[in-house]
Write an enzyme that holds these catalytic residues in place. Structure first.
Site, PDB file in Angstrom:
ATOM      1  N   GLU A  84       0.813  -1.216   0.000  1.00 55.98           N
ATOM      2  CA  GLU A  84       0.000   0.000   0.000  1.00 55.98           C
ATOM      3  C   GLU A  84       0.849   1.269   0.000  1.00 55.98           C
ATOM      4  O   GLU A  84       0.838   2.021   0.961  1.00 55.98           O
ATOM      5  CB  GLU A  84      -0.942  -0.017   1.205  1.00 55.98           C
ATOM      6  CG  GLU A  84      -0.226  -0.354   2.503  1.00 55.98           C
ATOM      7  CD  GLU A  84      -1.184  -0.546   3.668  1.00 55.98           C
ATOM      8  OE1 GLU A  84      -2.240  -1.162   3.459  1.00 55.98           O
ATOM      9  OE2 GLU A  84      -0.853  -0.067   4.769  1.00 55.98           O
ATOM     10  N   PRO A  85       1.588   1.525  -1.073  1.00 52.84           N
ATOM     11  CA  PRO A  85       2.403   2.731  -1.142  1.00 52.84           C
ATOM     12  C   PRO A  85       1.555   3.968  -1.411  1.00 52.84           C
ATOM     13  O   PRO A  85       0.531   3.890  -2.081  1.00 52.84           O
ATOM     14  CB  PRO A  85       3.319   2.467  -2.340  1.00 52.84           C
ATOM     15  CG  PRO A  85       2.529   1.557  -3.211  1.00 52.84           C
ATOM     16  CD  PRO A  85       1.675   0.715  -2.305  1.00 52.84           C
TER      17      PRO A  85
ATOM     18  N   ARG B 151       5.382  20.194   5.327  1.00 54.50           N
ATOM     19  CA  ARG B 151       6.464  19.235   5.591  1.00 54.50           C
ATOM     20  C   ARG B 151       7.759  19.877   6.116  1.00 54.50           C
ATOM     21  O   ARG B 151       8.343  19.378   7.068  1.00 54.50           O
ATOM     22  CB  ARG B 151       6.757  18.386   4.341  1.00 54.50           C
ATOM     23  CG  ARG B 151       5.514  17.668   3.795  1.00 54.50           C
ATOM     24  CD  ARG B 151       5.829  16.673   2.716  1.00 54.50           C
ATOM     25  NE  ARG B 151       6.480  15.512   3.268  1.00 54.50           N
ATOM     26  CZ  ARG B 151       7.745  15.227   3.139  1.00 54.50           C
ATOM     27  NH1 ARG B 151       8.528  16.002   2.425  1.00 54.50           N
ATOM     28  NH2 ARG B 151       8.251  14.166   3.700  1.00 54.50           N
TER      29      ARG B 151
ATOM     30  N   CYS C 282       2.193  33.641  10.551  1.00 51.92           N
ATOM     31  CA  CYS C 282       2.729  34.245  11.754  1.00 51.92           C
ATOM     32  C   CYS C 282       3.259  33.179  12.713  1.00 51.92           C
ATOM     33  O   CYS C 282       2.681  32.936  13.768  1.00 51.92           O
ATOM     34  CB  CYS C 282       1.614  35.074  12.396  1.00 51.92           C
ATOM     35  SG  CYS C 282       2.200  36.039  13.750  1.00 51.92           S
TER      36      CYS C 282
HETATM   37  N1  LLP Z   1       0.013   2.417   4.946  1.00 53.85           N
HETATM   38  C1  LLP Z   1      -0.171   2.925   6.159  1.00 53.85           C
HETATM   39  C2  LLP Z   1      -0.822   2.128   7.183  1.00 53.85           C
HETATM   40  C3  LLP Z   1       0.269   4.211   6.452  1.00 53.85           C
HETATM   41  O1  LLP Z   1       0.121   4.710   7.660  1.00 53.85           O
HETATM   42  C4  LLP Z   1       0.889   4.974   5.440  1.00 53.85           C
HETATM   43  C5  LLP Z   1       1.351   6.345   5.688  1.00 53.85           C
HETATM   44  C6  LLP Z   1       1.044   4.394   4.162  1.00 53.85           C
HETATM   45  C7  LLP Z   1       0.598   3.115   3.957  1.00 53.85           C
HETATM   46  C8  LLP Z   1       1.671   5.110   3.011  1.00 53.85           C
HETATM   47  O2  LLP Z   1       2.997   5.447   3.270  1.00 53.85           O
HETATM   48  P1  LLP Z   1       3.884   6.075   2.107  1.00 53.85           P
HETATM   49  O3  LLP Z   1       4.092   4.987   1.053  1.00 53.85           O
HETATM   50  O4  LLP Z   1       3.196   7.240   1.574  1.00 53.85           O
HETATM   51  O5  LLP Z   1       5.198   6.445   2.737  1.00 53.85           O
HETATM   52  N2  LLP Z   1       2.914  13.143   6.165  1.00 53.85           N
HETATM   53  C9  LLP Z   1       4.121  12.388   6.157  1.00 53.85           C
HETATM   54  C10 LLP Z   1       3.891  10.927   5.811  1.00 53.85           C
HETATM   55  C11 LLP Z   1       2.922  10.262   6.738  1.00 53.85           C
HETATM   56  C12 LLP Z   1       2.657   8.848   6.352  1.00 53.85           C
HETATM   57  C13 LLP Z   1       1.539   8.294   7.117  1.00 53.85           C
HETATM   58  N3  LLP Z   1       1.221   6.944   6.809  1.00 53.85           N
HETATM   59  C14 LLP Z   1       5.111  13.041   5.176  1.00 53.85           C
HETATM   60  O6  LLP Z   1       4.772  14.053   4.604  1.00 53.85           O
HETATM   61  O7  LLP Z   1       6.230  12.578   5.033  1.00 53.85           O
END
Ligand code: LLP
Length: 878
Positions: A754-755, A793, A824
């Site tokens: 699940e990317p 971010r 601010c």
């Molecule tokens: N599966 C689950 C259970 C997750 O919690 C997440 C992300 C993903 C898949 C997808 O992960 P990804 O492939 O996108 O790395 N806001 C943060 C990232 C938070 C990710 C939260 N969970 C950022 O901007 O780096």
């Protein structure tokens, strides 16, 4: 004979010293390069001195002869060495008879087992050890002459005279000798009279005042080259080896480590002393004293830029240049009660170290404790030595030896002025057992000594954290060159140009016509990433984690590419259903966190796939109203991974079912009539280790062995995307190969993943317009209409995004500035301490790259500044 190598130069022509190590001189093909390099330097008007090591492995073999008490064995070893040199002569196509005098002497030394004229074991060992360089330089001279150079063989012992040092023991006098290295006009004149411009000599060897042979100790050939450089007042010394130069971290552990193009002597000394194996620390001081620059280059790739070390650093601003590690460190902690203020306490304990011949490296002190470190490369530290030391120290204090430890050192200029940048680094260290922190009083290093086990895998994370925090200013391309992976690992590291490079005009037009701040997404890039992932055959089902970017056009594009979806909230489920009416609910995986019972029940009622991570939520379904349905369970199987503490979701976070609760969970599921068909774990976001998902899968698979209803493993998302300059991309081939192995080992189980970020990050950019430029002291702030309310971010994770001025894309970037927003809050920034064109002006459009994931979706209307626009390009159309 080649005319270019005849003595054509005036006697005062500048010298260049070229040094080649054992692995270079032991390969026939390398002699072609060595001759070519000497020829080029000569053609450019330099007299050339080539300094060589023994063929690789020869010094160790000679050492073995010198340590053997058995004359038969010594003879056998000497014969084998003789044969190796004769064979190598034949390979080079030079006359082996040239070696005859050396081979006769070697056999004599091996047979005698003791000095001839020069008395004593160490004198004999030194004479033996020198044979390696005497033979390699003899063969080398023949190879150079064969290549058409008019080179002359020089006995280094006629040039380098060892000088006894104060406190030097007998062993060091012969086997780790020092040579005074001032400009030596007598030597320059002597060589001028030899009717040649190119010479070859031995590294490592010198002569004592009474005419015997001594050697220079570890790294001796580098040191010899430095002595010659100083004596000849050379234009420079070049050390040629197997790697292009010094790197910002050990490239074997950190493929994203950057080549250090330029360093000053002090920084290089610090890097060499704190762990870099490339350069022996001893070789720098003769060069520093005489101001002779040192270059490091790769013999196998002579065209690669290398490291240049000189008297002055190009940039004197505070910055970190490298992270180095030394393993095998022993700490000695001395606990004193009431003795600390006592006059002479330190003198007493240090006297004990001196007596045992141990040199102390780092020192930490408190009111009742003094802790020091012993570096194994400077000390012969057997357990008996340590025990004897501790026993004797025990009369002054309570002693404890802590071993094995690793010293992790940040090397750079102005460390004290940079502590505020090290927030994340210190946060990382906080979870490890750090025994000692030491900041050098020359302000050039900051060292953490921790348990060796804790240092495993730390270096890549630390290196990335330092770049992200702008403490290691990777954008300074005068100092930081390509990454090791770019130089040596081929394609994976040389990323293609981002999609927007060919669309700069169009993006400027969009900013003008539609306004800023605006996110712009390229669907072509999303599809490309989707296809790359679908190429991983081991995964049967791909869910797109829509939290990264739930834009309907992106959801539709990914559905067409065969992706299912992963949603964390009912709102996200609605977003998928609105974008894709009629989608089979089984293609939506609902993985909420801390959700109430109603949310779970509702998701099941809608027919979604659901992931649980607590027992209570399943117990709430005990009435069996969803009996027969399949569910997934998210497990907490280990420490979190990923690029920032906030995105690590393993132990110490709210996520996942503790393994200890799994039996209770299984029981509750059975009671509710639910079938556990999937085991899931997601340990964090931004992972670059391609083996990670296989490891997680293996852990899940071993748990599945006890759960016969499980048919699917889901090792999560978290696939890393390189934000930092030069950072290598995730190796999808290796990821896929790991998952193939997993499938082969557990053929009964299928895989889902699940990317989120991987699919969309590089497909999106943020356009912002400069609204104000403000100077405060030496600081320049470039203010724009996007800020933390647009892209959170940088403020939240100190995330690093590339920033480009679209109105001046090719202008030299000479102005250092913080790119900040209109909110601010002092954390309101998009990029800190970046290089922008000096003429950046109000009205210019800035592009913030790699903003397609967790960008617009995390934006807010804070300060009532409004949310950003989102614009989708599909095949060029807006
Ligand atoms: N599966 C689950 C259970 C997750 O919690 C997440 C992300 C993903 C898949 C997808 O992960 P990804 O492939 O996108 O790395 N806001 C943060 C990232 C938070 C990710 C939260 N969970 C950022 O901007 O780096």
């Amino acid at each position: 004979m080649n005319a270019s190598s005849n003595p054509a130069l005036p006697p005062d022509a500048p010298w260049i010293v070229l040094k080649f190590g054992g692995s270079s001189v032991a390969r026939v093909a390398r002699w072609g390069s060595i001759a070519e390099l000497a020829r080029q330097r000569h053609a450019a008007g330099h007299r050339v001195l080539v300094v060589v090591s023994a063929l690789s492995g020869v010094t160790d073999a000679l050492k073995a002869i010198g340590e053997s008490a058995d004359v038969g064995e010594r003879r056998r070893l000497a014969e084998a060495l003789a044969q190796r040199h004769i064979d190598f002569a034949a390979e080079l196509g030079v006359d082996p008879a040239l070696l005859a005098p050396w081979l006769a002497h070697l056999s004599e030394l091996a047979a005698s087992g003791g000095g001839s004229r020069c008395q004593g074991l160490y004198a004999w060992q030194a004479e033996l050890l020198a044979m390696g360089e005497l033979m390699s330089s003899t063969l080398g001279n023949a190879a150079l002459r064969q290549a058409g150079l008019n080179s002359r063989w020089l006995d280094a012992r006629d040039c380098l005279q060892a000088q006894p040092q104060p406190n030097q023991n007998e062993w060091a006098r012969w086997l780790s000798a020092s040579v005074p290295a001032q400009r030596d006009d007598e030597l320059r004149e002597r060589l001028a009279g030899r009717n040649a411009d190119i010479f070859i000599t031995q590294g490592f060897v010198a002569r004592t005042a009474d005419g015997c042979t001594a050697v220079l100790g570890r790294g001796g050939s580098d040191t010899s080259a430095a002595y010659f450089g100083a004596k000849l007042a050379a234009a420079r010394v070049e050390i040629w080896s197997d790697v292009a130069g010094l790197f910002s971290a050990n490239p074997r552990e950190v493929p994203g480590a950057r080549l250090l193009r330029r360093l000053d002597f002090q920084e290089a000394q610090e890097i060499a002393t704190t762990g870099a194996k490339m350069l022996h620390p001893r070789c720098l001081s003769p060069l520093r004293r005489s101001g002779v620059p040192l270059w490091i280059r790769d013999t196998g790739n002579p065209d690669l830029a290398g490291t240049e070390i000189g008297p002055e650093a190009p940039d004197a601003a505070p910055s970190i240049k490298a992270v180095s590690t030394r393993r095998g460190i022993t700490l000695v902690s001395m606990e004193t009660i009431g003795m600390w203020q006592q006059v002479g306490f330190l003198a007493d304990v240090f006297e004990v170290f001196r007596k045992h011949g141990l040199s102390v490296d780092l020192i930490g002190s408190a009111e009742t404790n003094v802790t020091v470190s012993l570096d194994p490369s400077e000390n012969l530290l057997g357990s008996d030595v340590l025990a004897a030391l501790c026993e004797e120290l025990a009369q002054f204090c309570r002693v404890r030896a802590i071993t094995p430890c690793t010293a992790v050192t940040l090397v750079g200029r102005g460390m004290r002025g940079m502590l505020h940048r090290l927030r994340d680094v210190l946060a990382d260290m906080g979870s490890l057992s750090v025994h000692l922190i030491s900041q050098s009083s020359n302000d050039l290093n900051l060292t953490f000594v921790l348990d060796e086990a804790d240092a495993e895998g730390l270096l890549p994370r630390l290196h990335a954290d330092l770049i992200a925090a702008c403490a290691l200013p990777a954008e300074e391309d005068e100092v930081f060159g390509p990454t090791w992976a770019q130089l040596y690992a081929g394609d994976r590291a040389s990323r293609p140009q981002p999609w927007w490079r060919a669309r700069v005009e169009a993006l400027r037009d969009i900013a003008a016509a539609r306004g800023t701040p605006a996110y712009v997404y390229d669907l072509g890039t999303v599809r490309e990433r989707a296809r790359a992932l679908r190429g991983i055959g081991a995964v049967s089902r791909w869910h797109y984690a829509i939290k990264a970017n739930p834009h309907p056009a992106i959801l539709r594009a990914l559905e067409t590419e065969g992706f299912d979806f992963e949603c964390v909230s009912p709102g996200e489920v609605d977003a998928v259903r609105e974008a894709l009416p009629g989608l089979d609910p089984q293609r939506i995986l609902f993985t909420p966190t801390m959700a109430g019972d109603d949310e779970f029940a509702d998701a099941l009622a809608q027919g979604l796939r659901v992931t649980f991570d607590c027992v209570e939520a399943v117990r709430a379904l005990a009435d069996g109203r969803h009996g027969g349905r399949s569910i997934a369970v998210r497990l907490d199987i280990g420490p979190g991974r990923g690029q920032h503490a906030h995105v690590r979701t393993g132990h110490d976070s709210k996520f996942g079912l503790p393994l200890a609760d799994l039996p209770a969970f299984v029981e509750a599921a059975q009671a509710a009539g639910l079938v556990i068909d999937t085991l899931h774990a997601h340990l964090g976001s931004g992972v670059f280790d391609a083996g990670h998902w296989r490891e997680v899968g293996l852990q899940l698979a071993s748990l599945a062995e006890r759960l016969p209803t499980v048919t699917t493993l889901n090792p999560g998302g978290g696939l890393g995307v390189p934000y930092l300059p030069g950072e290598p991309a995730l190796d999808l081939g290796a990821l896929g190969a790991g998952l193939d192995e997993l499938r082969a080992a557990y053929p009964r189980l299928t895989l889902a993943m699940e990317p989120g970020r991987y699919l969309v990050a590089e497909a999106g950019v943020l356009l912002a317009r400069v609204s104000r430029i403000k100077r405060k002291g030496r600081h320049v702030y470039v203010g724009c209409d996007a800020g933390m309310h647009t892209l959170l971010r940088p403020a939240l994770y100190e995330a690093w995004h590339p920033v480009v001025n679209l109105d001046r894309p090719d202008a030299p970037r000479t102005m250092r500035a913080d790119v900040v927003g209109p909110v601010c809050e002092s954390a309101d920034n998009l990029a800190l301490d970046r290089r922008l064109p000096a003429d950046t002006a109000v009205g210019d459009v800035l592009l913030v790259d790699i903003a397609g994931a967790y960008g617009a979706v995390m934006a807010s209307d804070y300060n009532r500044r409004g949310r950003p626009l989102e614009i989708v390009l599909d095949g060029g159309a807006a």
